[in-house]
Motif scaffolding. Structure first.
Motif, short mmCIF file in Angstrom:
data_model
loop_
_atom_site.label_atom_id
_atom_site.label_comp_id
_atom_site.label_asym_id
_atom_site.label_seq_id
_atom_site.Cartn_x
_atom_site.Cartn_y
_atom_site.Cartn_z
N VAL A 1 -42.19 -13.96 33.26
CA VAL A 1 -43.65 -13.85 33.34
C VAL A 1 -44.18 -15.05 34.13
O VAL A 1 -43.79 -16.19 33.86
N PHE A 2 -45.04 -14.78 35.12
CA PHE A 2 -45.69 -15.82 35.90
C PHE A 2 -47.21 -15.68 35.76
O PHE A 2 -47.72 -14.57 35.51
N GLY A 3 -47.93 -16.79 35.92
CA GLY A 3 -49.39 -16.76 35.86
C GLY A 3 -49.96 -17.11 34.50
O GLY A 3 -51.03 -16.63 34.14
N LEU A 4 -49.25 -17.93 33.70
CA LEU A 4 -49.75 -18.34 32.40
C LEU A 4 -50.79 -19.46 32.55
O LEU A 4 -50.86 -20.13 33.58
N ASP A 5 -51.59 -19.66 31.50
CA ASP A 5 -52.53 -20.79 31.42
C ASP A 5 -51.82 -21.93 30.70
O ASP A 5 -51.36 -21.76 29.57
N TRP A 6 -51.77 -23.12 31.34
CA TRP A 6 -50.99 -24.23 30.81
C TRP A 6 -51.89 -25.39 30.36
O TRP A 6 -52.88 -25.70 31.01
N ARG A 7 -51.49 -26.01 29.24
CA ARG A 7 -52.16 -27.20 28.73
C ARG A 7 -51.11 -28.15 28.14
O ARG A 7 -50.01 -27.73 27.78
N ALA A 8 -51.45 -29.42 28.04
CA ALA A 8 -50.58 -30.43 27.43
C ALA A 8 -51.33 -31.10 26.29
O ALA A 8 -52.54 -31.37 26.39
N TYR A 9 -50.63 -31.36 25.17
CA TYR A 9 -51.23 -32.04 24.04
C TYR A 9 -50.15 -32.81 23.28
O TYR A 9 -48.96 -32.54 23.46
N PRO A 10 -50.54 -33.79 22.43
CA PRO A 10 -49.54 -34.60 21.73
C PRO A 10 -48.66 -33.73 20.83
O PRO A 10 -49.10 -32.73 20.26
N VAL A 11 -47.39 -34.16 20.70
CA VAL A 11 -46.47 -33.44 19.82
C VAL A 11 -46.99 -33.46 18.39
O VAL A 11 -46.95 -32.44 17.69
N LYS A 12 -47.51 -34.61 17.96
CA LYS A 12 -48.08 -34.70 16.62
C LYS A 12 -49.41 -33.95 16.59
O LYS A 12 -50.30 -34.17 17.39
N GLY A 13 -49.54 -33.03 15.66
CA GLY A 13 -50.75 -32.22 15.57
C GLY A 13 -50.75 -31.05 16.54
O GLY A 13 -51.80 -30.48 16.85
#
Length: 428
Positions: free
Chosen positions: A16-28
C-alpha cells in the motif's frame, strides 16, 4: 492511496502506498496513535521505531480491498531497507506504467508517501531537491522507471520483497463505548426497526450476472489501449533524427547517451573530456536545465529533447495487422532470413529480438463463447546504428515504442548506436 496487485512471494500480500505519516515519542504512543487515527479517520495503522520516536502511517482502505488480504506499507519497507535508512535523506521513485510511487525519507522517518503521475513526480522531485538544499541535507535519489529521470542508484521494486514481514499494516482496535447499556438498547432497537423495514420493502433485484469471457476480453483490450500507445515506425525515427541535431561536444564534455520514454523529455548524459562542471553549467542552454552532476565526477545529465506526439496504434485497425509469423518475416532483412533462430535475427549490427506473444487475457473453460480472433502481445527489441534507422520507419503499424536509447559507441564498430524497445500486438 494505491494498493498493488498480490505480491509474487505471497498471493494474499499486497503493498500500500499513499499513507498519512506522523512521528511521535515512543512513550505515550498509544494516546498519540488514537488521536491521529481520529484526525485522519483511519482504520489501519503501521508503526516502526527510529531512536526515541515512533514513525506511524495511517490509512482507511475500503473493506473490499482489505478483506482476505495482508496489507504492508511500501513506504515503511523502503524506510527500513538497509540502502535507505543509512542515508541522511533519500528519495525513492518507483514507476509502475503511468503511476509513480514517490517516497521521501529523512533520517529513517517517512516524510512523503505519494502516488503521482510521471509529470507530477518530476515536479515533486524538484521541490524535494530544493527543500534538501535549503536544509543542507545530502539527498540521494534511488529508483527505476523510464519516465522518472536520472537517479543516483537503481532501486528495483524487487527489493521490497526481501523482508516479507516488514511494514505490516494492522487494523486499529475499536474503542469500547463508555455507556454499554445504552449502546445495547440502541442496537436492539435498530435491529428490530431494520427487520420491520425490510419486511415492508419489495424483494431485492436479482444479482448481476457473471461477466462472459467476451465481456472480460473487451474490457482488457479497452484498458490496455486507454493510454495512447505511440507507433514505433513514426516515433523512433523522429526521436533519432531529433537527437542527431544535438552537439556531440560541449564545454569539454562529450555526448554519451540519451534515454527516452514515449512521453515527456529525454535525458542526456555527457562524459568528461577535459571540461569542468562549472564550464558546462555556465554554457548550458535553458532548455537543458536542470543539470545534474554525478558524484563520480565523470558524468552529468541534462534535460533532452521533448518526445513528440505521434499517431498511436489503433485497435480499430487490428484486422489489417500482420500475423505473428508475417511480422517476423517483415522485420527480417534478406541476410537475416538465413538465421536458424527465428526470434533472434542479426545482421551487420542490426539486431531484432522478438519474444513469443502471449494472450491478452487467458481463456478458461466456460464463461460463454469467445471472439473469433483474440489479441496477443509480445515484447520486441531492435538494436542498430543511426544509418540503419530507416529500417525503423518500415516497421508495421502494430508495433508500439516504449523506450529508446541512443548512445555514442566508442568501441568497434564506432558510431551512433540505438536500442529501441516496445510491444507488438497480433491476432491469433
Amino acid at each position: 492511496m494505491h494498493i498493488t496487485e498480490p505480491l509474487p512471494s505471497d498471493r494474499k500480500a499486497r503493498l500500500v502506498f499513499g499513507l498519512d505519516w506522523r512521528a511521535y515519542p515512543v512513550k505515550g504512543a498509544k494516546a498519540e496513535r488514537r488521536r491521529y487515527a481520529g484526525d485522519f479517520g483511519a482504520t489501519h495503522c503501521v508503526e516502526f521505531n527510529v531512536g526515541q520516536e515512533t514513525i506511524a502511517g495511517f490509512a482507511a482502505p475500503e473493506r473490499s480491498e482489505a478483506r482476505g488480504a495482508r496489507l504492508y506499507s511500501g513506504a515503511a519497507r523502503i524506510a527500513l531497507h538497509a540502502r535507505v535508512k543509512s542515508r541522511a535523506a533519500a528519495l525513492v521513485l518507483l514507476q509502475d506504467d503511468q503511476r509513480v510511487h514517490l517516497v521521501f525519507v529523512v533520517r529513517g522517518a517517512v516524510r512523503s508517501d505519494e502516488v503521482l503521475t510521471p509529470e507530477e513526480a518530476r515536479t515533486r522531485r524538484e521541490s524535494i531537491v530544493n527543500e534538501c538544499q535549503r536544509m543542507n541535507l545530502a539527498l540521494v535519489t534511488l529508483g527505476t522507471g523510464s519516465s522518472i529521470g536520472a537517479v543516483d542508484e537503481a532501486f528495483s521494486p524487487a527489493a521490497l520483497l526481501e523482508d516479507r514481514k516488514g511494514g505490516r499494516i494492522s487494523k486499529l482496535p475499536m474503542a469500547i463505548p463508555p455507556a454499554i447499556p445504552l449502546t445495547v438498547i440502541f442496537i436492539a432497537l435498530f435491529f428490530v426497526g431494520s427487520k420491520v423495514y425490510d419486511a415492508l420493502q419489495p424483494p431485492p433485484p436479482p444479482p448481476p450476472h457473471e461477466p462472459t469471457y467476451a465481456e472480460k476480453y473487451a474490457d482488457a483490450v479497452r484498458k490496455t489501449f486507454a493510454v495512447p500507445k505511440p507507433r514505433a515506425n513514426v516515433l523512433a525515427p523522429a526521436l533519432i533524427a531529433s537527437l542527431g541535431t544535438s552537439e556531440s561536444n560541449r564545454s569539454g564534455w562529450r555526448f554519451d547517451r540519451a534515454d527516452c520514454g514515449n512521453a515527456g523529455n529525454c535525458t542526456n548524459t555527457y562524459s568528461r573530456e577535459g571540461g569542468t562542471f562549472a564550464d558546462f553549467d555556465r554554457d548550458a542552454e535553458p532548455s537543458m536545465w536542470p543539470v545534474k552532476f554525478d558524484s563520480d565526477g565523470k558524468h552529468l545529465s541534462t534535460r533532452g529533447v521533448p518526445v513528440p506526439s505521434v499517431a498511436p496504434v489503433l485497435v480499430t485497425e487490428q484486422k489489417s495487422w500482420p500475423s505473428e509469423q508475417a511480422l517476423i518475416d517483415l522485420v527480417q532483412t534478406p541476410s537475416q532470413r538465413l538465421s536458424v533462430k527465428p526470434y533472434e535475427l542479426d545482421s551487420h549490427g542490426y539486431k531484432v529480438t522478438l519474444s513469443p506473444s502471449t494472450p491478452m487475457l487467458a481463456a478458461p473453460a466456460g464463461l460463454g463463447p469467445k471472439p473469433a480472433h483474440l489479441m496477443r502481445q509480445g515484447d520486441w527489441t531492435i538494436e542498430g546504428f543511426k544509418w540503419q534507422s530507416v529500417l525503423l520507419a518500415r516497421l508495421p503499424a502494430n508495433m508500439v515504442l516504449d523506450t529508446l536509447k541512443v548512445e555514442f559507441q566508442t568501441t568497434e564498430p564506432i558510431g551512433i548506436h540505438f536500442t529501441a524497445k516496445g510491444k507488438f500486438y497480433v491476432l491469433d
